[in-house]
Each structure stands twice: as C-alpha cells, then as structure tokens.
Design a protein around this motif. Structure first.
Motif, PDB file in Angstrom:
ATOM      1  N   SER A 236      18.560   4.505   8.494  1.00  0.00           N
ATOM      2  CA  SER A 236      18.899   4.589   7.235  1.00  0.00           C
ATOM      3  C   SER A 236      17.290   4.950   6.435  1.00  0.00           C
ATOM      4  N   ASN A 237      16.807   5.670   7.067  1.00  0.00           N
ATOM      5  CA  ASN A 237      15.396   6.116   6.511  1.00  0.00           C
ATOM      6  C   ASN A 237      15.471   7.664   6.125  1.00  0.00           C
ATOM      7  N   TRP A 238      15.305   8.045   4.872  1.00  0.00           N
ATOM      8  CA  TRP A 238      15.854   9.334   4.548  1.00  0.00           C
ATOM      9  C   TRP A 238      14.863  10.666   5.090  1.00  0.00           C
TER      10      TRP A 238
ATOM     11  N   PRO B 111      12.770   6.965  -3.831  1.00  0.00           N
ATOM     12  CA  PRO B 111      12.116   5.616  -3.890  1.00  0.00           C
ATOM     13  C   PRO B 111      11.957   4.697  -2.710  1.00  0.00           C
ATOM     14  N   SER B 112      12.939   4.878  -1.558  1.00  0.00           N
ATOM     15  CA  SER B 112      12.670   4.189  -0.418  1.00  0.00           C
ATOM     16  C   SER B 112      11.252   4.231   0.086  1.00  0.00           C
ATOM     17  N   GLU B 113      10.377   5.182  -0.382  1.00  0.00           N
ATOM     18  CA  GLU B 113       9.038   4.965   0.138  1.00  0.00           C
ATOM     19  C   GLU B 113       8.298   3.934  -0.349  1.00  0.00           C
ATOM     20  N   PHE B 114       8.917   3.381  -1.441  1.00  0.00           N
ATOM     21  CA  PHE B 114       8.304   2.116  -2.024  1.00  0.00           C
ATOM     22  C   PHE B 114       8.772   0.833  -1.461  1.00  0.00           C
TER      23      PHE B 114
ATOM     24  N   HIS C 203       0.824  -1.216   0.104  1.00  0.00           N
ATOM     25  CA  HIS C 203       0.066  -0.034  -0.006  1.00  0.00           C
ATOM     26  C   HIS C 203       0.890   1.159   0.021  1.00  0.00           C
ATOM     27  N   ALA C 204       2.049   1.152   0.518  1.00  0.00           N
ATOM     28  CA  ALA C 204       3.035   2.335   0.600  1.00  0.00           C
ATOM     29  C   ALA C 204       3.376   2.900  -0.665  1.00  0.00           C
ATOM     30  N   ALA C 205       3.092   1.959  -1.887  1.00  0.00           N
ATOM     31  CA  ALA C 205       3.170   2.308  -3.296  1.00  0.00           C
ATOM     32  C   ALA C 205       2.300   3.655  -3.848  1.00  0.00           C
ATOM     33  N   PHE C 206       0.980   3.203  -3.199  1.00  0.00           N
ATOM     34  CA  PHE C 206       0.066   4.217  -3.492  1.00  0.00           C
ATOM     35  C   PHE C 206       0.482   5.476  -2.827  1.00  0.00           C
TER      36      PHE C 206
END
Lengths: 364, 441, 527
Positions: free
Chosen positions: B91-93, A278-281, A71-74
């Motif tokens: 490691s979390n921006w 992108p790390s949010e994905f 869901h974090a993708a959305f």
C-alpha cells in the motif's frame, strides 16, 4: 574538521558504490556480466535519498535529543517543491495538453495557476523552495516549541501532529497539490528525460554527492564547539541552561539545518521514484526513518546512512521474496535490534574501548 | 575527537566485509534460481498484501493464483507452464513503481495483473510505458486515461454511475441528490460527471449536495444527519456514494442506527461490494443499492462454477466473490487468448492481439476488448439483502461500451482513445485531428 | 400511494360489477408469483384490496423474505423450521421446487404502507404505534376511513397522538377536504416538529393560500427549533466521539501516562479486543444461540483478559528490558505492532470481519429534537463505567496503591517490599486490557480489520498528551474537548479541515502548556 577511519570509509562507500554502479550501468552492454540494470540504479538512488532523511533525523535525535516523529514532513515538502517544478516541465505533453496548468488543475476546472505555483517552472527557484519551505516551517515550529520548552514525548507527539495535519491538508484536492494522487508522470528535468538511464545514473550520483556533503556538514557541526553544547543539551538540558547557554537557540539551529537536509533528500527523491503524494507525510514514514537510525546506531551519523540503506534493502528484498511474511521479518528485526543491539549495527563494529555514543538522559 | 563517532576497528571492518559478501552471495543464488526457471512464462501479481489496501487487494492476488493454477492444469500457455510472481507493494505508492520495475526488468514477467487505487496505477504507469510491458487493471475507476500499456478491465464511470442514476430517477422518482465521496480522484471525477449529467436532466443545482470526507473517515454522525436534513425538503432524495473501502463500514453502521431506510433515502454505492458487506451486519441496510458489472448472486452456470472453484481453491465455502475478481477473470482469459493468437508473449504483439478479443464474462455474456483498451460490460444494479448478497433489480439490456474520456468534462469531450492502426493514439482530439497524448513511440 | 388508491377503486369497481370477474385474491396471487417486480408491486395492492384475511400474514412473510412461489402460481410461506405452509390456507403443504418472491424498494414501501393500514387494529400498542407511523409515511388517502375508526377506539394516548399525526398527513395528502381541516392538520404536524414532518410538509404543493401560509410558517418554526436543537445534537456527537477517543486513550494513559512506555502496539491491543468480540460472537452463534443477544457482555471481560494477558507477555518478554530507554520501546513496539497486524491477517484474513450489533444497541431514540443512537449512547456509558472502574481500581485496591507507589518512586517502593517488576507487568497488562475493552466498543462502530488499531493510535497519543501525561482526569477532559471541538467545527469547515484545525490548535496549545492541561507536579516527571 578531523576525519577518522569511519568517516573515510563512509565517504568512500557512499560515493564509490554509486559511482561504480552508474559507470557499470552506462558503459557496459545489457546482458554483459558486469552490467548493472537500471532497476538497481533506481533503487540505489532511492536508498541514498532515504539516507539523507536518516542523517537529518540522527542529527537532531542523536545529538540534540529531539526525537522527531514528523521528519518525513520536511522530506515530503522538499519533494513537493521539486514535484511542482517537474509538473510544470510536462507542459503540453499532459493528457489535456494545457501548457500552463498541470493536468489535475484542468480536471478540477481551474483556469489559472494559484499564486503559490508561481515561479515553480524555474529550476533554481524550485531548488530554493525545496530548501526554504522545510527550513522556514521547521524554524517557525521550532521557535514556538523550544521557546516554551516543549520536550521529550510532548515534542515527539506534536511533531507527529504536524506531519499528520500536513498529510490531511495535502490530501485535499482543493489545496492545489494534486490531492491523493499527488504528482506523477514526470517527463523532463533540466531538459533531460527523467526516465533515461543516463539521467537516472546522474541523479543517483548527485544524490550520493549531496549525501556526502551532508555527512561532512553534519560531522562538522557535531564536532564543533556548537556540537559539544548540543550534546550537553541532549544529556542534561537544565544543567546546560544553568551554565549560561541558551539550549533553545542551539536546538533551533540544528533543527532547522536538519529540516533543510531532509528537504534536499526529498527534492532528489521525487525525480527518481517518479511520484510524490501525501502518503509521504504519513506518520508511519517518520517513525520508519527513526527506526533506520536506531538500526544503524543512534548518534553515529554513518550509522544512520547504513541503517537507512540496510533496512530499505531488506524491505525491497523481503517484499519480493516473502510477500506474505515480510512484515514478520521486518518486525522481528526491529525487536531484535532494540533488544540485542542497543547501539545499532555500528555498535557491532565499534571498538570496545570507545565511549558509549548515545549517553542516555540522566535523571536530574 | 571520538565522542561523536565510534571508530571502526579492523575486526569490525572484516565483519563488514563478510556481511557484504553474504549479500552478494544471496544475490548470486537468486540470479541462478531465476535462470533455472526460464522454461516458464512469468505473470506478475502486483497487489498490496499489507497496509491499508490489503483488505481489498489480497483477494485479487488469491484469484490470480487460482486462475494461473487452472490454466496450468489445462496445460499452460504456448506449451509452457505459467509461473506467478507475487510481490507485496505494501500500500505504498512509490513502492508500487519500484515493484513494477522489478517485475518487468528483473523477473521478466510477460504481463502484470495489479493495482487497486488510482494513485497506485498512476505511480506504475510511467514504468509500464517506459519498459513497454502490459498491466491489467481490474478496478472501476475515474476514466480520463488511455495508455497503450494498460488494459482497463474495470468499469469506466459511464459503465457504472450513469445507469445507476438513471435507475433511481426512473424507479424511485428521485429529484434531489447527495453526492458523497472520499476526497480523491475517482469520486471527484464521478461526481463531476454526475453533476453535469443531472443538470442536463433538469435537476436544479440546489437539489445537488456534494460532500467529501478524508480516507478512513470513521465518524459519520454529522454527515448522516445532514443527509437526513437535506432529504427533508419535500423531494424524494437519494445518496450516490463514492465513499472508499474502509470508510464504508462505519458509514453504513451509522446509516442503520440513525434509521435512514432505503425506502426513504436510498443510498447507491459504487465501491461497496460483497467483500465490504461481509464486514457489516446488513439487516438495517436492506434495500440500499450498489451498481456493478457483476454480483456474486448472478444466476448463471458459468458464475456458479467460478464460485465453486473459488470455494474449493480457498477451502472456505463462505468466501465471497466480487466485481474486481470478475475483471481479473476476464482480463486473464483475454490475455491467454491474445498470447495464443500472437504465438508469443512479446508485449507489442500481445497488445495488438488483445484488441477485439472476446471472452465470456460471468453474467452470461461475452465481454470484448475495445480499441480504447477498455472492455464492454453489462451494468447491474443490486439491492442489499439481509444475507450480505445483492438482489439484482436491474440489468442493462445490452453491453455498455466504456467512455474513457468523459463527454461531460469540457476538456475531454472531444477526445477518443484508439489503439488500432492507423490512429495508435490514447487521446485523439476528433475536432483538431491531433493526438494530444499517449502516441505510440 | 396514489397507485394503491387506484387499485382500491379498481377493486371496488370490479367487485361491484359482479362475479363474472376472477377472484381478486387469485389475481393477487398470480401477480405475486409472476417473478417481475412491477407485477409483485401490483399484487401487494391487489391483496390488500381483496380484503383477504390472510393478507397481513402473506405481506408480513414477504417482508421477511419468507414468501415463495411455484411456477404454477401457488404461494408458500417458509416456516422457521424449513417446512412450508400454503400462503392462502395457512396449513402445511408440500412445496416442491420453489423460488423466493423477490422485492425491491418500491415494493418494500408499498408493503410498509399496506401493513400499516392492516395493523392499525392490532391488540399490541407497540404494533399499532409502528402501524400509525407507517401510515404517516405512506400518507395514503385510502387509509382515512380505517384511521378514523382506529382513532375512535384508541385508548393509549401516545399511540393516539401518532394516529392523529398520521391522519393529518392523510388529510393533507388527499385532493379534497375542507380548508379548515387542512390548516388544523398542518398545526398537528407543526407540533410534531421533527424532520419527517418537515419533509412531508415541504413536499406539499398546490395548496389553498391559507394552507400554504400555514405550511410556510410551520416550516420556519420547525427549522428554527431544529437550529436550537442542533447545538445539543453537536454536543452529543462530540461527546460520543470524545468517549470513543477516551476509550482508545484510557489504556494508553496507563501504559504511556503512568509507566512512560511509548507503546506503539497499543492500537493492536484494541484490534485484538475487537477480534475477540468477533470470535466470541462466532462461538456463541454456533454453540449458545440463546445467549447471542448478550454476546457483547461476554466479550468485554474476555477481551480484557485476552489483551491483558498479551500485554503481560509483552511486558515480560520485551518491555522490561527497555526500562530507562523510553524512546527505544517505541521502536520495539512498532516492530511488534507490525508482527501482530500481520499475524491477525494470517489467521483471520485481510478482510473485514462481521461483528453484529445486538438489537438492544441498534437504532436510535428521539429526545425532543435530538436523535440519540443507541450504540453511541452505550459507548458513552461504557466509557464512563470503564473510567470510573479504572479510577476506583487505582485508588482503592491494593494493586492500585502499589502501582501508584511504583510510579511515584520506584526505589522507595521497592525498599518497602513491593515487587516492582511484577507491578510493572500488571500495570502494563491493565493498560492493554482496557485497550482490549475499547476494541469491543469500537467493533460496534468501525471496521474490524487488521488496520483497526492504526487509525486510533495517533489520536490516542494526542489525547493523552493534550490532557497531561499521567493524569486520567486530563485524559478524560482532553478526549471530550477534542471530540466536541471537532464536531462543532465539522459542519462549518468540513470533516477534513476540522481535523486539521484541531491538530493545529493542539500544537499551539502545547506551546502554551508544554505539559498538557493537567501537568503532573514534581521532579519525577522531568525525565
């Protein structure tokens, strides 16, 4: 729609606390005993956005039985839509002073804006994209998945594959979304300085309003006739189908709605934290969102909000207080909640007589 | 309709109230604790202690704690003790930005030492500028940045990449180049600069192969094979690796197994130091190279005492030292000197006092803080030895001044950063005479 | 190697010009003990040219980092027991304050060439083989007389071929020589046909037209052949990636596939296996150095036991409370994985740990045009053995019988007198143990760090779901398919895009076959 005490309390807290924080931040002097530092405002804004994501997860997991591990993708897509708008607002104040192109494109040697960046300089367009992109992706994905009756863990794993694929795609510099660094160093939103205390307070209050609206929408959905069918699908999908309903249609609607809600959360998140990348994905983010819901209480809506705020508050607090050991504390919290609080924190407050919220899948 | 939501009972409400009160009480206790320690100068340490970057950053937290302890043993600073405030941005921006704000506005740290990846620095940069605080960034990076609030103690590309390429051209007569990197900004910029540089040196475009891989790439079979193939065109070939941390171990293991020897195709790396090699059996990698501004094997007395202190502090005689540690060593000593000169920890005064400060580095010379907020450094090239250390095969005769804006990138070739009066600008265009970005507020 | 030739000539001239010059061996020793890379480089050449009987020993010890010098230009060789012998005398000597002679890549290349020429007459065929290969790489015309002599004496056919190839390289590298000889030499290298031969042929310039034509056609032929072999090579890469995926997923196929437990801490079981390998190696290095080469053989059962017992403990304390709540195990095990990662970080530190690859697993062998790396070959073999063992255990042992009974119909199995809780614990232990063994294999190709498990967990779930939950054959086929598809896409699309394409294909595949390639039949799997 009928609102009970829990709902009133949820709305009062979700809106009242942020408004109070904003007022105290804006009207009192720095140093006064009542002053709320901007740091707290920024944190609260972030938690509220996470709460929207949690609410979206709870809507599909708690009421339709779809465990989304992506869901974090959305959320992130909504964030990127807003990030693109904010990038365009930088204009000539970027490092390279290019009025048209964001810094990272200049750096990659691009000479014109790619087609998918067209229109991103208009705020209404950006907002529309923050809703449409997650919505359309969810609809396409859901249409394929629900139609062919992909359920249970299979569905969970392919949602994870989806967010993982997006993660890899957005990492690529050639995609034109800033690669690993993503987008940052925003200046203005609607002509207001994003770093100004007043803007921060306003954004936080808007987030709180959005959260309340989302909460009411979600409540309306699950309490309606539609919602009852949804719960039937969650409990026994085949039986519902035999009764003449089309579970896939119900699931698709709530799934798309949920993605849009997550997208709104993401769009509000980005100007407040000041970076989208992108790390949010990362699949871990999606799993965490599921955990917030579980901690708060699956299938309770208000529990999702509570869980998101509580876990993230814990994270903020532990990473500052126990930098070397906070993972033990967080890990232990998750284990403790599952073992001893199967209904989450909300289960603690529930009336003994209340029916179990999340009726477990009954073996057919 | 109670099927969707549990209704909170009155007793539940009371419990909720109690929980809120507890949280508030904890907050109050913490504020009181903060007030008690106001007789110290706080130093923020913003390095990931968990998550993917913990592997590299944990060491830097430890070295900062050691330096602060040493300074306190010498009597502290301005008559006050230094107090380290360690947080874990995991490691979390976005969390980096949140923690930076916490360090500056809640903990009131005088300066912060932290970040490793470019994205973490980009994430905290607006926070440091908004709150006008100081960040010391200790890692080699892509350049193209010059903030008033950041002191870059790691190498800019010209302090690492170009001397290494020069060395290979001169010593090994390399004519064909593989530029292999992880797909993010540092390798992209470095490769862009190197490509322009190589072409300027007369290397044909066909003799340059550029390859990007994702973070944490672990299966290098194809890529190593394609490097071998690229190297069989009859010209001496070398690999310039900007592959990031985690992916290096499997890369080098594959290199060793496919028999790519340094005498055939040398690999020169910019992100592989003693710390990374500690996780690899280096016998098959004999002779592959790395370019840094410091190696543990540097043979100076100041380095020896630094290593001894490090071993004593960590109680582990096998712990390695590396280049970013030296950067923190230099940065911390510069900050101490600047604070002493300014007589205060006020950001504006310290930022001004930092310029021109010169402190010993570990390779036997002095590093100075230049007006572009970067430091002067020697460039060392080392070959990997069987014991995981580097055999220094080349050292620049003097110190190299950082080029924060690359002259090989068209849009930045006219930019300079100069934080002295009267310019006070991070990106001054010498052609147009305009300050394009980073003007002092 | 022109430089070596020059030295040989200078040496010859200086020898011929009479004894007034200093002894060439002394010159070499002075150069070697000068402390500058350029002089050491010259010294190696001078030493070989001097014809000193100690040349091979001195250069050999320099190559191994055992050559030391004293400021008064005396050289010593350090013995394994820490004592020194005089480099020229070979007898024990008091060294005093010495420093190692340092080398760089250029010197290393010169040493390889020099030793190659010196060892062409070694009684050991394997040494002659390496020597011939070194001469081939150096392609130094000065080696021609020695090579010709060695070829005459050579009895071993394989070594002879290698020497002929070396001779061909030398002939082509020398500025003079008959055209026919050179064309024949090109033919020899064309027959060799590998990447080194290609590289050497491509490096030749200014050749007579006939030779140049032969080279061009040889290059085309080698390239064409390489193209054909590359298909096989990609299959090998795919198989090896697939076997890694299979190892990582096999344990999950048991805990997730058979028991239905979504174990997010599975990756940490793999990591614990890798750390077990590290601890075993440390222990053996300290206590039983003689058996060190076999450390991995000890690590495999130990990793199985360590991870397996941790798995049993987890099942008994955590997971057994969560049966019937499958998705909540995800949450608890996620929390557990955080704790395990941080625990390893606290105990061992956040850095990578060094796990050695034993010599029998290092390097590569060539099979036709294929390069087969030993470590990956062993991993392919190992995963096959693990899979076979697992299947045999499930099919033929009584534990396996009970496991299958419990998963097929828990209540009926309990009614038949099977202690289902115990079987659950053992099944989970088995799955975790296999993950531990996978960790041993992964320690050979990847980082041994607290993050090791995380990088494989997603792939493992994909493999199990792709193959069909609860079916080991499905898992196997799933892993190999994903591996091979990935490796065929990689050269075309690049590593990142290949992975994205594989993920998208996987999503689309699940739409077609919502229960994987080999769905389990029956109602038991419905929930």
């Amino acid at each position: 729609m009928k609102l009970d005490r829990t709902a009133y309390l949820t709305l009062a807290l979700s809106l009242g606390v942020p408004v109070a924080l904003a007022l105290l931040n804006q009207t009192t002097e720095v140093g006064s005993a009542l002053h709320i530092p901007t740091y707290v405002v920024a944190l609260a804004g972030k938690y509220l956005c996470y709460a929207m994501l949690a609410l979206a997860v709870d809507l599909v997991w708690g009421f339709a039985g779809i465990l989304s591990l992506g869901h974090a993708a959305f959320f992130a897509l909504g964030g990127y839509a807003m990030g693109m708008y904010l990038m365009r607002q930088i204009g000539t104040r970027g490092v390279y002073g290019n009025a048209e192109l964001p810094d990272f494109m200049v750096f990659l040697g691009w000479h014109e804006l790619p087609w998918y960046w067209q229109g991103s300089q208009w705020f209404p367009f950006a907002v529309a994209m923050a809703l449409i992109v997650p919505g359309v992706l969810a609809m396409g994905f859901g249409w394929l998945a629900f139609r062919s009756r992909v359920t249970g863990v299979y569905l969970s794993i392919i949602t994870q594959a989806l967010t993982y694929a997006l993660l890899l795609a957005f990492f690529r510099n050639d995609m034109g979304f800033g690669g690993n660094n993503g987008m940052t160093d925003f200046k203005d939103i609607l002509g207001l300085n994003v770093q100004a205390d007043s803007t921060r307070s306003a954004l936080m209050v808007i987030s709180a309003l959005c959260l309340c609206v989302q909460y009411l929408v979600a409540r309306f959905v699950v309490q309606s006739r539609f919602g009852k069918v949804l719960i039937a699908v969650r409990n026994t999908e085949s039986r519902t189908r035999f009764l003449g309903y089309r579970p896939e249609a119900y699931k698709l609607v709530v799934w798309t709605l949920s993605a849009v809600m997550a997208g709104i959360g993401g769009a509000l998140y980005v100007p407040q934290v000041g970076i989208i990348n992108p790390s949010e994905f990362a699949p871990a983010n999606s799993i965490e969102a599921v955990i917030w819901v579980a901690v708060g209480g699956r299938g309770t809506l208000s529990g999702a909000i509570l869980g998101a705020v509580a876990v993230n508050f814990g994270k903020t607090w532990f990473t500052g207080m126990l930098p070397d050991y906070w993972l033990y504390a967080l890990g232990a919290l998750f284990i403790f909640v599952t073992l001893f609080l199967p209904k989450g924190i909300m289960g603690l407050f529930a009336k003994r007589a209340a029916k179990p919220v999340a009726v477990l899948e009954v073996a057919e | 309709m109670a099927i969707t939501e549990p209704t909170i009972s009155r007793r539940g409400l009371a419990r909720l109230g109690a929980a809120a009160a507890t949280v508030a009480a904890i907050g109050a206790v913490k504020t009181a604790a903060a007030a008690e320690t106001s007789g110290t100068i706080k130093v923020g340490i913003l390095h990931s202690l968990s998550g993917t970057m913990a592997i590299s950053e944990t060491t830097l937290k430890d070295v900062m704690l050691m330096l602060i302890e040493q300074q306190n043993a010498k009597g502290g600073l301005l008559g006050k003790k230094l107090e380290a405030v360690v947080v874990d941005p995991a490691s979390n921006w976005p969390l980096f930005a949140e923690k930076a704000r916490q360090l500056i506005s809640v903990e009131k740290c005088a300066a912060t030492f932290g970040c490793w990846t470019s994205v973490s620095r980009k994430s905290v940069l607006p926070v440091f500028e908004e709150l006008n605080s100081i960040l010391f960034y200790p890692v080699q990076y892509e350049g193209q940045e010059c903030s008033r609030n950041v002191f870059y103690t790691g190498a800019a590309p010209n302090q690492q990449a170009i001397p290494a390429v020069d060395y290979l051209m001169k010593e090994n007569k390399v004519k064909r180049w593989v530029l292999a990197g992880t797909d993010y900004v540092y390798p992209r910029t470095t490769n862009q600069i190197l490509e322009a540089y190589l072409i300027a040196k007369g290397v044909a475009k066909d003799d340059i192969m550029i390859n990007y891989t994702p973070f944490g790439h672990s299966d290098w079979q194809n890529i190593v094979a394609s490097i071998k193939k690229f190297g069989s065109a009859g010209k001496k070939t070398a690999v310039v690796s900007t592959i990031n941390g985690d992916a290096n171990v499997p890369f080098y293991k594959e290199l060793g197994n496919q028999g790519l020897k340094a005498t055939d195709i040398p690999v020169v790396a910019f992100s592989v130091g003693e710390e990374e090699l500690a996780g690899i059996d280096t016998k098959p990698l004999l002779g592959h190279l790395a370019a840094w501004n410091y190696f543990q094997s540097v043979d100076t007395s100041i380095n020896k005492s630094f290593i001894d202190a490090w071993h004593a502090y960590t109680k582990k005689p096998t712990r390695t030292t590396n280049d970013p540690m030296e950067a923190h060593f230099i940065g911390f000593n510069m900050w101490v000197k600047a604070v002493e000169a300014a007589g205060t920890t006020d950001s504006n005064a310290v930022i001004d006092a930092m310029l021109g400060v010169s402190v010993p580095n570990l390779s036997g010379g002095y590093s100075a803080m230049m007006p572009n907020h970067h430091i002067t450094k020697p460039v060392l090239i080392g070959e990997i030895q069987a014991d995981g250390q580097f055999n220094i095969v080349s050292q620049t005769p003097g110190l190299v001044v950082a080029q924060e804006w690359s002259p090989y990138v068209a849009d930045t070739k006219d930019l300079i950063g100069d934080w002295r009066a009267p310019l006070h600008c991070g990106a001054f265009n010498v052609k147009t005479g305009h300050c394009t970005a980073g003007k002092k507020a | 190697m022109r430089r070596l030739l020059a030295f040989l000539m200078i040496a010859a001239v200086s020898l011929a010009s009479g004894p007034s010059k200093a002894d060439p061996v002394d010159d070499a020793v002075t150069a070697l003990s000068s402390g500058s890379f350029d002089s050491v480089h010259e010294g190696v050449g001078q030493l070989v040219a001097s014809g000193s009987p100690r040349a091979a020993a001195i250069i050999g010890s320099l190559q191994n980092g055992k050559l030391y010098f004293r400021p008064d230009h005396t050289l010593f060789i350090k013995q394994d027991d820490g004592t020194y012998v005089g480099a020229l005398t070979g007898t024990p000597a008091e060294a005093g304050a010495v420093k190692p002679v340092k080398v760089n890549n250029a010197i290393r290349g010169a040493m390889d060439a020099a030793l190659g020429a010196l060892r062409l007459f070694s009684p050991d065929a394997a040494t002659r083989m390496t020597a011939a290969e070194a001469v081939f790489h150096a392609a130094d015309p000065a080696a021609l007389p020695a090579l010709t002599k060695a070829l005459e004496k050579e009895a071993d056919p394989a070594v002879k071929v290698r020497m002929q190839q070396a001779r061909a390289a030398v002939v082509l590298a020398s500025p003079d020589g008959a055209e026919a000889d050179r064309v024949a030499a090109v033919g020899v290298l064309r027959a060799r046909g590998d990447i080194d031969a290609r590289g050497f042929l491509a490096s030749l310039s200014d050749q007579p037209p006939a030779v140049a034509a032969a080279i061009t056609s040889a290059l085309t032929a080698i390239d064409r052949l390489a193209q054909i072999w590359s298909v096989g090579q990609s299959i090998y890469y795919g198989l090896s990636l697939g076997s890694v995926l299979l190892l990582a997923a096999a344990g999950l196929a048991i805990t997730f596939g058979v028991m239905g437990v979504i174990n997010m801490a599975h990756g940490e079981m793999v990591m614990i296996g890798a750390y077990t390998t590290f601890v075993v190696q440390q222990f053996m290095r300290a206590h039983t150095p003689g058996l060190y080469g076999a450390s991995l053989l000890f690590a495999v059962p130990l990793a199985f036991m360590v991870s397996g017992s941790i798995g049993i403990v987890i099942e008994r304390t955590l997971i057994r409370w969560l049966y019937g709540r499958p998705l909540e195990t995800l949450l608890a095990t996620w929390g557990l994985s955080l704790v395990l990662q941080q625990a390893v970080r606290t105990i061992f530190g956040a850095n990578n740990q060094d796990v050695d690859t034993p010599p029998w697993m290092s390097g590569a062998t060539a099979l036709g045009g294929l390069t087969l790396t030993w470590n990956r070959m062993y991993i392919i073999l190992f995963s096959a053995v693990v899979l076979a063992g697992l299947m045999a255990a499930l099919r033929y042992t009584s534990l396996g019988l009970r496991m299958r009974a419990v998963t097929q119909n828990r209540r009926m199995a309990a009614a038949m007198g099977i202690r289902t809780p115990w079987i659950d614990a053992l099944t989970f232990g088995l799955g975790s143990g296999i993950a531990g063994m996978a960790g041993v294999a992964l320690s050979q190709i990847d980082n041994v760090s607290p993050n090791l498990g995380q990088s494989y967990i997603i792939d493992s779930f994909m493999v199990v779901v792709f193959g069909g939950v609860g079916n080991l054959w499905g898992t196997t086929l799933g892993a190999l398919t994903l591996g091979i598809v990935n490796k065929f896409l990689e050269p075309v699309a690049g590593a990142v895009v290949a992975k994205i394409v594989v993920l998208v294909l996987l999503i689309l595949f699940i739409q077609r076959r919502p229960r994987g390639m080999f769905p389990l039949k029956g109602r038991a799997v419905e929930s």
